[in-house]
Design a protein around this motif. Sequence first.
Motif, PDB file in Angstrom:
ATOM      1  N   ASN A   1      -3.957  -9.541  -7.517  1.00  0.00           N
ATOM      2  CA  ASN A   1      -4.766  -8.312  -7.687  1.00  0.00           C
ATOM      3  C   ASN A   1      -3.563  -6.907  -8.035  1.00  0.00           C
ATOM      4  OD1 ASN A   1      -7.425  -9.165  -5.580  1.00  0.00           O
ATOM      5  ND2 ASN A   1      -7.520  -8.736  -7.547  1.00  0.00           N
TER       6      ASN A   1
ATOM      7  N   TYR B   1       0.666  -1.148  -0.013  1.00  0.00           N
ATOM      8  CA  TYR B   1      -0.120   0.045   0.132  1.00  0.00           C
ATOM      9  C   TYR B   1       0.864   1.182  -0.021  1.00  0.00           C
ATOM     10  CZ  TYR B   1      -3.667  -3.352   1.341  1.00  0.00           C
ATOM     11  OH  TYR B   1      -4.623  -4.108   1.361  1.00  0.00           O
TER      12      TYR B   1
ATOM     13  N   GLY C   1      -8.426 -11.122   1.386  1.00  0.00           N
ATOM     14  CA  GLY C   1      -9.441 -10.399   2.090  1.00  0.00           C
ATOM     15  C   GLY C   1     -10.197 -10.836   3.250  1.00  0.00           C
ATOM     16  N   HIS C   2     -10.223 -12.168   3.258  1.00  0.00           N
ATOM     17  CA  HIS C   2     -11.090 -12.753   4.507  1.00  0.00           C
ATOM     18  C   HIS C   2     -10.450 -12.703   5.595  1.00  0.00           C
ATOM     19  CE1 HIS C   2     -14.915 -15.678   4.417  1.00  0.00           C
ATOM     20  NE2 HIS C   2     -14.650 -15.079   5.822  1.00  0.00           N
ATOM     21  N   PHE C   3      -9.177 -12.411   5.767  1.00  0.00           N
ATOM     22  CA  PHE C   3      -8.206 -12.758   6.957  1.00  0.00           C
ATOM     23  C   PHE C   3      -7.823 -11.161   7.247  1.00  0.00           C
ATOM     24  CE2 PHE C   3      -8.355 -17.169   7.113  1.00  0.00           C
ATOM     25  CZ  PHE C   3      -8.488 -17.680   5.936  1.00  0.00           C
ATOM     26  N   GLU C   4      -7.492 -11.098   8.704  1.00  0.00           N
ATOM     27  CA  GLU C   4      -6.843  -9.728   9.209  1.00  0.00           C
ATOM     28  C   GLU C   4      -5.295  -9.561   8.224  1.00  0.00           C
ATOM     29  OE1 GLU C   4      -6.629 -11.482  13.375  1.00  0.00           O
ATOM     30  OE2 GLU C   4      -5.809  -9.500  13.283  1.00  0.00           O
ATOM     31  N   ALA C   5      -5.123  -8.543   7.968  1.00  0.00           N
ATOM     32  CA  ALA C   5      -3.909  -8.208   7.599  1.00  0.00           C
ATOM     33  C   ALA C   5      -2.943  -7.674   8.738  1.00  0.00           C
ATOM     34  CB  ALA C   5      -3.866  -7.125   6.718  1.00  0.00           C
TER      35      ALA C   5
ATOM     36  N   SER D   1     -11.069  -9.896  -4.634  1.00  0.00           N
ATOM     37  CA  SER D   1     -11.278 -10.279  -2.900  1.00  0.00           C
ATOM     38  C   SER D   1     -10.229 -10.016  -2.282  1.00  0.00           C
ATOM     39  CB  SER D   1     -12.171 -11.720  -2.614  1.00  0.00           C
ATOM     40  OG  SER D   1     -11.177 -12.665  -3.211  1.00  0.00           O
TER      41      SER D   1
ATOM     42  N   PHE E   1      -9.310   0.837   1.320  1.00  0.00           N
ATOM     43  CA  PHE E   1      -9.380   1.511   2.710  1.00  0.00           C
ATOM     44  C   PHE E   1     -10.096   2.775   2.389  1.00  0.00           C
ATOM     45  CE2 PHE E   1      -6.717  -0.557   5.798  1.00  0.00           C
ATOM     46  CZ  PHE E   1      -6.222  -1.336   5.038  1.00  0.00           C
TER      47      PHE E   1
ATOM     48  N   PHE F   1      -4.133   0.890  -2.410  1.00  0.00           N
ATOM     49  CA  PHE F   1      -3.604  -0.517  -2.789  1.00  0.00           C
ATOM     50  C   PHE F   1      -2.700  -0.683  -3.959  1.00  0.00           C
ATOM     51  CE2 PHE F   1      -3.866  -5.112  -2.862  1.00  0.00           C
ATOM     52  CZ  PHE F   1      -3.870  -5.330  -4.411  1.00  0.00           C
TER      53      PHE F   1
ATOM     54  N   LEU G   1      -7.832  -4.763  -0.716  1.00  0.00           N
ATOM     55  CA  LEU G   1      -8.521  -4.305   0.357  1.00  0.00           C
ATOM     56  C   LEU G   1      -8.707  -2.709   0.012  1.00  0.00           C
ATOM     57  CD1 LEU G   1      -7.254  -5.445   4.026  1.00  0.00           C
ATOM     58  CD2 LEU G   1      -9.272  -5.852   2.604  1.00  0.00           C
TER      59      LEU G   1
ATOM     60  N   TYR H   1      -9.403  -1.138  11.372  1.00  0.00           N
ATOM     61  CA  TYR H   1      -7.836  -1.217  11.964  1.00  0.00           C
ATOM     62  C   TYR H   1      -7.721   0.013  12.462  1.00  0.00           C
ATOM     63  CZ  TYR H   1      -7.019  -4.829   8.550  1.00  0.00           C
ATOM     64  OH  TYR H   1      -6.524  -6.060   7.734  1.00  0.00           O
TER      65      TYR H   1
ATOM     66  N   VAL I   1     -12.317  -8.187  11.618  1.00  0.00           N
ATOM     67  CA  VAL I   1     -12.786  -8.651  10.407  1.00  0.00           C
ATOM     68  C   VAL I   1     -14.133  -9.226  10.183  1.00  0.00           C
ATOM     69  CG1 VAL I   1     -12.392 -10.182   7.990  1.00  0.00           C
ATOM     70  CG2 VAL I   1     -10.370  -9.338   9.606  1.00  0.00           C
TER      71      VAL I   1
ATOM     72  N   SER J   1     -13.416  -5.410   1.006  1.00  0.00           N
ATOM     73  CA  SER J   1     -13.005  -6.360   0.248  1.00  0.00           C
ATOM     74  C   SER J   1     -14.401  -6.979  -0.469  1.00  0.00           C
ATOM     75  CB  SER J   1     -12.488  -7.661   1.141  1.00  0.00           C
ATOM     76  OG  SER J   1     -12.070  -8.607   0.282  1.00  0.00           O
TER      77      SER J   1
ATOM     78  N   HIS K   1     -13.236  -4.838   6.902  1.00  0.00           N
ATOM     79  CA  HIS K   1     -12.133  -4.828   8.167  1.00  0.00           C
ATOM     80  C   HIS K   1     -12.251  -3.540   8.934  1.00  0.00           C
ATOM     81  CE1 HIS K   1      -9.374  -8.064   6.204  1.00  0.00           C
ATOM     82  NE2 HIS K   1     -10.535  -7.798   5.473  1.00  0.00           N
TER      83      HIS K   1
ATOM     84  N   GLY L   1      -6.030   8.181   1.751  1.00  0.00           N
ATOM     85  CA  GLY L   1      -5.985   6.912   2.432  1.00  0.00           C
ATOM     86  C   GLY L   1      -4.869   5.884   1.770  1.00  0.00           C
ATOM     87  N   LEU L   2      -4.891   4.752   2.661  1.00  0.00           N
ATOM     88  CA  LEU L   2      -3.892   3.701   2.119  1.00  0.00           C
ATOM     89  C   LEU L   2      -4.546   3.332   0.585  1.00  0.00           C
ATOM     90  CD1 LEU L   2      -3.656   1.535   5.179  1.00  0.00           C
ATOM     91  CD2 LEU L   2      -1.840   2.994   4.222  1.00  0.00           C
TER      92      LEU L   2
ATOM     93  N   ALA M   1      -4.939  -4.862  13.359  1.00  0.00           N
ATOM     94  CA  ALA M   1      -6.553  -5.154  12.801  1.00  0.00           C
ATOM     95  C   ALA M   1      -7.427  -5.231  14.426  1.00  0.00           C
ATOM     96  CB  ALA M   1      -6.352  -6.690  12.496  1.00  0.00           C
TER      97      ALA M   1
ATOM     98  N   TYR N   1     -17.797  -8.875   0.251  1.00  0.00           N
ATOM     99  CA  TYR N   1     -17.126 -10.057   0.716  1.00  0.00           C
ATOM    100  C   TYR N   1     -16.493  -9.806   2.321  1.00  0.00           C
ATOM    101  CZ  TYR N   1     -13.540 -14.192   0.584  1.00  0.00           C
ATOM    102  OH  TYR N   1     -12.911 -15.199   0.823  1.00  0.00           O
ATOM    103  N   ALA N   2     -15.757  -8.950   2.581  1.00  0.00           N
ATOM    104  CA  ALA N   2     -15.395  -8.692   4.149  1.00  0.00           C
ATOM    105  C   ALA N   2     -15.273  -7.105   4.274  1.00  0.00           C
ATOM    106  CB  ALA N   2     -14.139  -9.405   4.339  1.00  0.00           C
TER     107      ALA N   2
ATOM    108  N   THR O   1     -17.976 -10.708   8.110  1.00  0.00           N
ATOM    109  CA  THR O   1     -18.078 -11.103   6.782  1.00  0.00           C
ATOM    110  C   THR O   1     -19.654 -11.269   6.534  1.00  0.00           C
ATOM    111  OG1 THR O   1     -17.883 -13.385   7.571  1.00  0.00           O
ATOM    112  CG2 THR O   1     -15.949 -12.164   6.579  1.00  0.00           C
TER     113      THR O   1
END
Lengths: 113, 114
Positions: A56, A35, A98-102, B99, B104, A45, B102, B36, B49, B93, B34, A42-43, B46, B31-32, B51
């Motif tokens: 991506n 990022y 995307g489904h998991f915390e970064a 997906s 922001f 991507f 992210l 932070y 998250v 997401s 988040h 903002g951040l 984080a 999809y999700a 969903t």
Amino acid sequence: KAGVTQTPRYLIKTRGQQVTLSCSPISGHRSVSWYQQTPGQGLQFLFEYFSETQRNKGNFPGRFSGRQFSNSRSEMNVSTLELGDSALYLCASSLDGGHFEAFFGQGTRLTVV
Amino acid sequence: ILNVEQSPQSLHVQEGDSTNFTCSFPSSNFYALHWYRWETAKSPEALFVMTLNGDEKKKGRISATLNTKEGYSYLYIKGSQPEDSATYLCAFSPAGAGSYQLTFGKGTKLSVIP
């Protein structure tokens, strides 16, 4: 458990040069994202890699590129630097996108003069 | 181009006050979502998250809710403390090929006055 490590932390480059930034993810994380943060934005991507494949890509010019190695470490490269590339570059690792915390590194502060 | 909006941009509250922020995101192709927390001179960390529509998550004094049908999420902080001072970011997401990306918002900067 070691966190996400980015090197170098600070960098000063001259316009027209190129730069390579490095990111070592948390052990076991195969997804690495990059990022850019500039003042007032903002951040933004840049791109995401998983198992050495770019999945991506954000809306940045071709001067921005990246790669990921078999040990999940990632590098991003910016060629022909412009003043507007001055920014904080953050990388983040996760188990799988995307489904998991970064988990973020502390960033590399790039200044282009 | 996905649009993720956060409001307010900044907020000053007294210690002990409760507060909340809003994150708006596209209601289609979800999809999700988040959340932070980003403290000065540190890395974003984080919080949640989420969903599923109707999701509610809680961590200590911080909680969040999610409405995917109307495209918004709220973050609540109960009894704000000076250590809660930070910028709070949400990230969206989408489902499908994007997906892993992210998007922001620009964040809500919270300052808690002792």
